[in-house]
Scaffold this active site. Sequence first.
Site, mmCIF file in Angstrom:
data_model
loop_
_atom_site.group_PDB
_atom_site.id
_atom_site.type_symbol
_atom_site.label_atom_id
_atom_site.label_comp_id
_atom_site.label_asym_id
_atom_site.label_seq_id
_atom_site.Cartn_x
_atom_site.Cartn_y
_atom_site.Cartn_z
ATOM 1 N N ARG A 255 63.752 -2.291 -32.608
ATOM 2 C CA ARG A 255 63.932 -1.618 -33.697
ATOM 3 C C ARG A 255 65.253 -0.867 -34.161
ATOM 4 O O ARG A 255 65.384 0.260 -34.653
ATOM 5 C CB ARG A 255 62.664 -0.425 -34.046
ATOM 6 C CG ARG A 255 61.239 -1.378 -33.950
ATOM 7 C CD ARG A 255 61.002 -2.375 -34.935
ATOM 8 N NE ARG A 255 60.034 -3.050 -34.722
ATOM 9 C CZ ARG A 255 59.808 -4.437 -34.160
ATOM 10 N NH1 ARG A 255 60.915 -4.970 -33.649
ATOM 11 N NH2 ARG A 255 58.574 -4.751 -34.239
ATOM 12 N N SER B 145 54.009 -0.131 -39.837
ATOM 13 C CA SER B 145 53.831 0.578 -38.763
ATOM 14 C C SER B 145 54.500 1.949 -38.301
ATOM 15 O O SER B 145 55.691 1.988 -38.490
ATOM 16 C CB SER B 145 54.131 -0.573 -37.638
ATOM 17 O OG SER B 145 53.620 0.044 -36.272
ATOM 18 N N GLU C 60 58.589 4.963 -35.763
ATOM 19 C CA GLU C 60 59.494 3.687 -36.285
ATOM 20 C C GLU C 60 59.960 3.838 -37.578
ATOM 21 O O GLU C 60 61.011 3.286 -37.892
ATOM 22 C CB GLU C 60 58.680 2.591 -36.091
ATOM 23 C CG GLU C 60 59.346 1.191 -36.509
ATOM 24 C CD GLU C 60 58.281 -0.110 -36.226
ATOM 25 O OE1 GLU C 60 58.312 -0.879 -37.069
ATOM 26 O OE2 GLU C 60 57.641 -0.297 -35.276
#
Length: 280
Positions: free
Chosen positions: A153, A203, A273
């Site tokens: 990420r 998410s 995230e």
Amino acid sequence: MSGHTSFKIGGPADILVLPESIEQLREVLKVVKETVVPLTLLGNGSNVLVRDKGIRGIVIKLGNMLRHFYEAEDLLVFGSGYSLALASYKAMECGRTGMEFAVGIPGSIGGAVYMNAGAYDGEMQNIVNCVKVMDLQGNERVLTAEELNFGYRKTSLQNSGLIVTEVTLKMPSGNKDEIKSKMDDFSHRRISKQPLEMPSAGSMFKRPPGYFAGTLIDQAGLKGYTVGGAQISTKHAGFVVNVGGATAADVLQLIKDVQTKIKAGVGVELQPEVLVIGEE
């Protein structure tokens, strides 16, 4: 900014600009340079939480520009504003496999590269050949996949001041029926398990090594845990949803509560995230 993010949360930006071409983007960057105002760049606003006081300076949202596509021999070339989900279907139409994972991920393909988006064991780093970027002076250049320094990420694009304008993908040929079947399976899983009908930023937490964030949160009995208008989804514990009138403060407090509970229970530190931006 609540009208320009998938979370439907966020205070006002001083100035919001929605350029529709490279030329308009260059003009905005020229103003930024001449006036020395703070600059914030957004893709489609799908993986971001804007704080309640909003964003000072100029916000450039790139999601409504650069939506071109063309095929060049064994490469697929997309403007950075092209929908990631639609790009996965375009890859299928071209008989290319490797992008099936992206079928249900919201946002632009440029933003997906920026964050190295992924799902179902697939990531952008597996299919990116190179990207075209623009610096804050309006100069364009090409970066190879190696130069992007892909990680979980993250990429070297983050905090670089570089704007992704075009993404070139390289994927092997595959059977269209098999590709479609895989995409249909992923789509069905998303619809049945994820709260796609609720405003969210996708998410919420990165996957901790050896665990799944959603599973840890579920096992801790936090499904449905609510702070103000922010709630741990009752459908998938890895998602924080806006059940109505949620503020960024609600979401941030909920994140902190979850982190504290999981750390105390199993010793795992959950990291968001989602990108948190704006004035505290």
